[in-house]
Design an enzyme around this catalytic site. Structure first.
Site, PDB file in Angstrom:
ATOM      1  N   THR A 120       7.693  -5.354  11.103  1.00  0.00           N
ATOM      2  CA  THR A 120       6.685  -4.552  10.539  1.00  0.00           C
ATOM      3  C   THR A 120       6.418  -3.398  11.448  1.00  0.00           C
ATOM      4  OG1 THR A 120       4.256  -4.716  10.145  1.00  0.00           O
ATOM      5  CG2 THR A 120       5.269  -6.225  11.713  1.00  0.00           C
ATOM      6  N   ASP A 121       5.870  -2.408  10.735  1.00  0.00           N
ATOM      7  CA  ASP A 121       5.073  -1.276  11.570  1.00  0.00           C
ATOM      8  C   ASP A 121       3.960  -1.857  12.373  1.00  0.00           C
ATOM      9  OD1 ASP A 121       3.240  -1.713   9.643  1.00  0.00           O
ATOM     10  OD2 ASP A 121       3.401   0.544   8.979  1.00  0.00           O
ATOM     11  N   GLU A 122       3.362  -2.795  12.250  1.00  0.00           N
ATOM     12  CA  GLU A 122       2.273  -3.062  13.066  1.00  0.00           C
ATOM     13  C   GLU A 122       2.462  -3.461  14.245  1.00  0.00           C
ATOM     14  OE1 GLU A 122      -0.519  -6.069  11.052  1.00  0.00           O
ATOM     15  OE2 GLU A 122       0.165  -5.504   8.902  1.00  0.00           O
ATOM     16  N   TYR A 147      -0.805 -11.818  14.256  1.00  0.00           N
ATOM     17  CA  TYR A 147       0.404 -12.070  13.444  1.00  0.00           C
ATOM     18  C   TYR A 147       1.236 -10.718  14.066  1.00  0.00           C
ATOM     19  CZ  TYR A 147       3.068  -9.456   9.835  1.00  0.00           C
ATOM     20  OH  TYR A 147       4.286  -8.866   9.204  1.00  0.00           O
ATOM     21  N   LYS A 151       5.277 -10.863  15.724  1.00  0.00           N
ATOM     22  CA  LYS A 151       6.206 -10.236  15.327  1.00  0.00           C
ATOM     23  C   LYS A 151       6.636  -9.427  16.208  1.00  0.00           C
ATOM     24  CE  LYS A 151       7.753  -9.817  11.647  1.00  0.00           C
ATOM     25  NZ  LYS A 151       8.647 -10.757  11.057  1.00  0.00           N
TER      26      LYS A 151
HETATM   27  P1  NAD Z   1       5.273 -13.989   2.614  1.00  0.00           P
HETATM   28  O1  NAD Z   1       4.333 -14.829   3.140  1.00  0.00           O
HETATM   29  O2  NAD Z   1       5.289 -13.606   1.255  1.00  0.00           O
HETATM   30  O3  NAD Z   1       6.821 -14.807   2.756  1.00  0.00           O
HETATM   31  C1  NAD Z   1       7.219 -15.626   3.965  1.00  0.00           C
HETATM   32  C2  NAD Z   1       8.380 -16.611   3.350  1.00  0.00           C
HETATM   33  O4  NAD Z   1       8.631 -17.356   4.528  1.00  0.00           O
HETATM   34  C3  NAD Z   1       7.623 -17.677   2.475  1.00  0.00           C
HETATM   35  O5  NAD Z   1       8.336 -17.833   1.341  1.00  0.00           O
HETATM   36  C4  NAD Z   1       7.559 -18.885   3.393  1.00  0.00           C
HETATM   37  O6  NAD Z   1       7.539 -20.240   2.743  1.00  0.00           O
HETATM   38  C5  NAD Z   1       8.527 -18.635   4.501  1.00  0.00           C
HETATM   39  N1  NAD Z   1       8.241 -19.395   5.739  1.00  0.00           N
HETATM   40  C6  NAD Z   1       7.218 -19.419   6.450  1.00  0.00           C
HETATM   41  N2  NAD Z   1       7.406 -20.088   7.443  1.00  0.00           N
HETATM   42  C7  NAD Z   1       8.623 -20.679   7.422  1.00  0.00           C
HETATM   43  C8  NAD Z   1       9.532 -21.511   8.132  1.00  0.00           C
HETATM   44  N3  NAD Z   1       9.081 -22.011   9.650  1.00  0.00           N
HETATM   45  N4  NAD Z   1      10.665 -21.707   8.040  1.00  0.00           N
HETATM   46  C9  NAD Z   1      11.357 -21.201   6.697  1.00  0.00           C
HETATM   47  N5  NAD Z   1      10.539 -20.442   6.126  1.00  0.00           N
HETATM   48  C10 NAD Z   1       9.350 -20.216   6.453  1.00  0.00           C
HETATM   49  O7  NAD Z   1       6.089 -12.658   3.369  1.00  0.00           O
HETATM   50  P2  NAD Z   1       6.218 -11.263   2.903  1.00  0.00           P
HETATM   51  O8  NAD Z   1       5.406 -10.376   2.794  1.00  0.00           O
HETATM   52  O9  NAD Z   1       7.514 -11.331   1.852  1.00  0.00           O
HETATM   53  O10 NAD Z   1       7.086 -10.909   4.339  1.00  0.00           O
HETATM   54  C11 NAD Z   1       8.399 -11.134   4.723  1.00  0.00           C
HETATM   55  C12 NAD Z   1       8.988 -10.690   5.945  1.00  0.00           C
HETATM   56  O11 NAD Z   1       8.798  -9.172   5.800  1.00  0.00           O
HETATM   57  C13 NAD Z   1       8.122 -10.979   7.100  1.00  0.00           C
HETATM   58  O12 NAD Z   1       8.934 -11.153   8.266  1.00  0.00           O
HETATM   59  C14 NAD Z   1       6.915  -9.627   7.444  1.00  0.00           C
HETATM   60  O13 NAD Z   1       6.621  -9.872   8.844  1.00  0.00           O
HETATM   61  C15 NAD Z   1       7.788  -8.769   7.115  1.00  0.00           C
HETATM   62  N6  NAD Z   1       7.005  -7.331   6.418  1.00  0.00           N
HETATM   63  C16 NAD Z   1       6.156  -7.615   5.600  1.00  0.00           C
HETATM   64  C17 NAD Z   1       5.521  -6.579   5.019  1.00  0.00           C
HETATM   65  C18 NAD Z   1       4.552  -6.565   3.942  1.00  0.00           C
HETATM   66  O14 NAD Z   1       3.881  -5.675   3.642  1.00  0.00           O
HETATM   67  N7  NAD Z   1       4.342  -7.714   3.405  1.00  0.00           N
HETATM   68  C19 NAD Z   1       5.657  -5.382   5.787  1.00  0.00           C
HETATM   69  C20 NAD Z   1       6.753  -5.076   6.748  1.00  0.00           C
HETATM   70  C21 NAD Z   1       7.479  -6.454   7.170  1.00  0.00           C
HETATM   71  O1  TDX Z   2      -9.580  -8.063   0.048  1.00  0.00           O
HETATM   72  C1  TDX Z   2      -9.112  -7.143   0.749  1.00  0.00           C
HETATM   73  N1  TDX Z   2      -9.567  -6.158   1.060  1.00  0.00           N
HETATM   74  C2  TDX Z   2      -9.179  -5.100   1.969  1.00  0.00           C
HETATM   75  O2  TDX Z   2     -10.017  -3.852   2.233  1.00  0.00           O
HETATM   76  C3  TDX Z   2      -7.722  -7.367   1.664  1.00  0.00           C
HETATM   77  C4  TDX Z   2      -7.129  -8.830   1.582  1.00  0.00           C
HETATM   78  C5  TDX Z   2      -7.444  -6.385   2.510  1.00  0.00           C
HETATM   79  N2  TDX Z   2      -7.947  -5.179   2.632  1.00  0.00           N
HETATM   80  C6  TDX Z   2      -7.759  -4.146   3.527  1.00  0.00           C
HETATM   81  C7  TDX Z   2      -7.235  -4.618   5.137  1.00  0.00           C
HETATM   82  C8  TDX Z   2      -5.886  -3.697   5.304  1.00  0.00           C
HETATM   83  O3  TDX Z   2      -6.704  -2.461   5.855  1.00  0.00           O
HETATM   84  O4  TDX Z   2      -6.512  -3.612   2.986  1.00  0.00           O
HETATM   85  C9  TDX Z   2      -5.378  -3.330   3.830  1.00  0.00           C
HETATM   86  C10 TDX Z   2      -4.283  -4.058   3.552  1.00  0.00           C
HETATM   87  O5  TDX Z   2      -4.509  -5.641   3.726  1.00  0.00           O
HETATM   88  P1  TDX Z   2      -3.580  -6.651   3.542  1.00  0.00           P
HETATM   89  O6  TDX Z   2      -2.630  -6.516   2.321  1.00  0.00           O
HETATM   90  O7  TDX Z   2      -3.816  -7.779   4.310  1.00  0.00           O
HETATM   91  O8  TDX Z   2      -2.146  -6.128   4.674  1.00  0.00           O
HETATM   92  P2  TDX Z   2      -2.130  -5.505   5.935  1.00  0.00           P
HETATM   93  O9  TDX Z   2      -2.797  -6.226   6.909  1.00  0.00           O
HETATM   94  O10 TDX Z   2      -1.877  -4.205   6.132  1.00  0.00           O
HETATM   95  O11 TDX Z   2      -0.598  -6.225   6.542  1.00  0.00           O
HETATM   96  C11 TDX Z   2       0.470  -6.045   5.436  1.00  0.00           C
HETATM   97  O12 TDX Z   2       1.345  -5.042   5.847  1.00  0.00           O
HETATM   98  C12 TDX Z   2       2.175  -5.233   7.060  1.00  0.00           C
HETATM   99  C13 TDX Z   2       1.301  -7.162   5.259  1.00  0.00           C
HETATM  100  O13 TDX Z   2       0.437  -8.330   5.045  1.00  0.00           O
HETATM  101  C14 TDX Z   2       1.913  -7.624   6.599  1.00  0.00           C
HETATM  102  O14 TDX Z   2       2.715  -8.710   6.600  1.00  0.00           O
HETATM  103  C15 TDX Z   2       2.992  -6.451   6.870  1.00  0.00           C
HETATM  104  O15 TDX Z   2       3.535  -6.727   8.254  1.00  0.00           O
END
Ligand code: NAD
Ligand code: TDX
Length: 331
Positions: A120-122, A147, A151
């Site tokens: 992630t960019d975080e 988190y 990462k």
């Molecule tokens: P998500 O929470 O929707 O999915 C995570 C999955 O991992 C789930 O299916 C969960 O059951 C599984 N999991 C959790 N713990 C586990 C374990 N110990 N063993 C096996 N499986 C396990 O997450 P997502 O949003 O799909 O994110 C996927 C990846 O992408 C993560 O590595 C996250 O850091 C990265 N990422 C997410 C975003 C975003 O915006 N969502 C952005 C950049 C990077």
């Molecule tokens: O109800 C809400 N209201 C609100 O204002 C929620 C759930 C979030 N927010 C804000 C918080 C953040 O500024 O919205 C923005 C996005 O929030 P999230 O969806 O929780 O994402 P963020 O914390 O930015 O992280 C996401 O992007 C990077 C993913 O959850 C991570 O897994 C990924 O690494």
């Protein structure tokens, strides 16, 4: 090619598996997923005949060793992924994101398997709102939350295993994803499902925090580009120039639902809330020739709203418990 996808029942992983089955008829896909609250077998229902789903944890040494030994490439999505949850209880984040990644790295080291690590960019921390800079692969790591720090730690493990042990790994750090199959705890699906239920969106603080939105299919296309053409040991940033503040996103959703622009609530802010993320994806675009296909955010959002309207049976079971959890922190 035998592809092992960790976390393939989660949001981005399930989209990746579906895309892979659609576009790569030669791929044999195995998913390793612990099916936590964030994983859903139903997200893979449409491809069940082409995919082997193994329910188990990436921290299970023997299971990971066996599955990695049967694979040509491991694409590692599994993680605890929600910042708000990491503030409530960091423990599973340390286990899955750090110990789980370590367990996978030891197995790919032993078997000589190609590894792609999804991050992630975080990990870079946040930027000021008026800063013209964006994150680049050279930006120093400075994570803010449990988190993002776990990462960041997992990325550093991958880099060390490449350098010290010659593991054939690449890393990608992507910005905020949106699209189908995203859990209702996350910002966009939470507001869409609130609006479907006739409720008001919930904005943390003033809503001026900026996120750099990318459609999940563009993220996953970039991941395949890196697996196919990326340089071993390299880090690629994935982003689609989609910066918007949270207030703008809520206003766009309200417009798409035909609601008034101020029909939302300000709620308690997230402690340590990162201000702004922004990705410079020049390396990915110039060296590997990737470009996003979803360039109109409003159209991507409209399609995502249509998906949540059409798939209420997928998200409804998680909605009440998710909102009850948020109610405990006034969010
Ligand atoms: P998500 O929470 O929707 O999915 C995570 C999955 O991992 C789930 O299916 C969960 O059951 C599984 N999991 C959790 N713990 C586990 C374990 N110990 N063993 C096996 N499986 C396990 O997450 P997502 O949003 O799909 O994110 C996927 C990846 O992408 C993560 O590595 C996250 O850091 C990265 N990422 C997410 C975003 C975003 O915006 N969502 C952005 C950049 C990077
Ligand atoms: O109800 C809400 N209201 C609100 O204002 C929620 C759930 C979030 N927010 C804000 C918080 C953040 O500024 O919205 C923005 C996005 O929030 P999230 O969806 O929780 O994402 P963020 O914390 O930015 O992280 C996401 O992007 C990077 C993913 O959850 C991570 O897994 C990924 O690494």
């Amino acid at each position: 090619m035998r592809v092992l996808v960790t976390g393939g029942a989660g949001f981005i992983g399930a989209n990746f598996v579906q895309q892979t089955v659609r576009e790569r008829p030669d791929a044999e896909v195995t998913v390793l997923d612990a099916l936590t609250y964030a994983g859903d077998r139903g997200s893979l229902a449409s491809v069940a005949e082409r995919v082997t789903l193994v329910e188990g944890s990436i921290t299970d040494v023997a299971l990971v060793d066996r599955l990695v030994g049967e694979s040509d490439v491991v694409v590692h999505f599994a993680a605890e992924s929600h910042n708000d949850n990491s503030l409530d209880d960091p423990s599973p984040f340390v286990q899955t994101n750090l110990v789980g990644t370590f367990t996978l790295l030891e197995a790919v080291r032993k078997h000589g398997t190609r590894f792609h690590h999804i991050s992630t960019d975080e990990v870079y921390g946040d930027l000021e709102l008026d800063d013209p800079a964006k994150f680049t692969p050279e930006t120093p790591y400075n994570p803010s939350s449990p988190y993002s720090s776990t990462k960041a730690g997992s990325d550093l493990l991958v880099r060390a295993w490449v350098r010290s042990f010659g593991v054939a790994a690449t890393i990608s750090n992507c910005s905020n994803n949106y699209g189908p199959y995203q859990h209702v705890e996350k910002f966009i699906p939470r507001q869409i499902t609130n609006l479907i239920d006739g409720l008001r969106p919930r904005l943390y603080g003033a809503g001026l925090n900026v996120r750099d939105w990318i459609h999940v299919e563009d993220h996953n296309a970039a991941v395949w580009t890196i697996i196919d053409k990326g340089r071993i040991g390299e880090t690629y940033l994935i982003g689609a120039d989609g910066e918007r503040n949270n207030l703008e996103v809520v206003r766009t959703l309200l417009e798409l639902f035909g609601r008034e622009p101020d029909d939302f609530d300000h709620v308690a802010d997230r402690p340590g809330h990162d201000l702004r993320y922004a990705i410079d994806a020049t390396r990915l675009r110039d060296e590997l020739g990737w470009a996003p296909r979803y360039t109109e955010f409003k159209d991507g959002l409209a399609a995502t709203i249509d998906w949540y309207r059409a798939n209420e049976a997928w998200w409804r079971p998680a909605k009440a418990a998710t909102e009850a959890k948020y109610a405990r922190t006034g969010q």
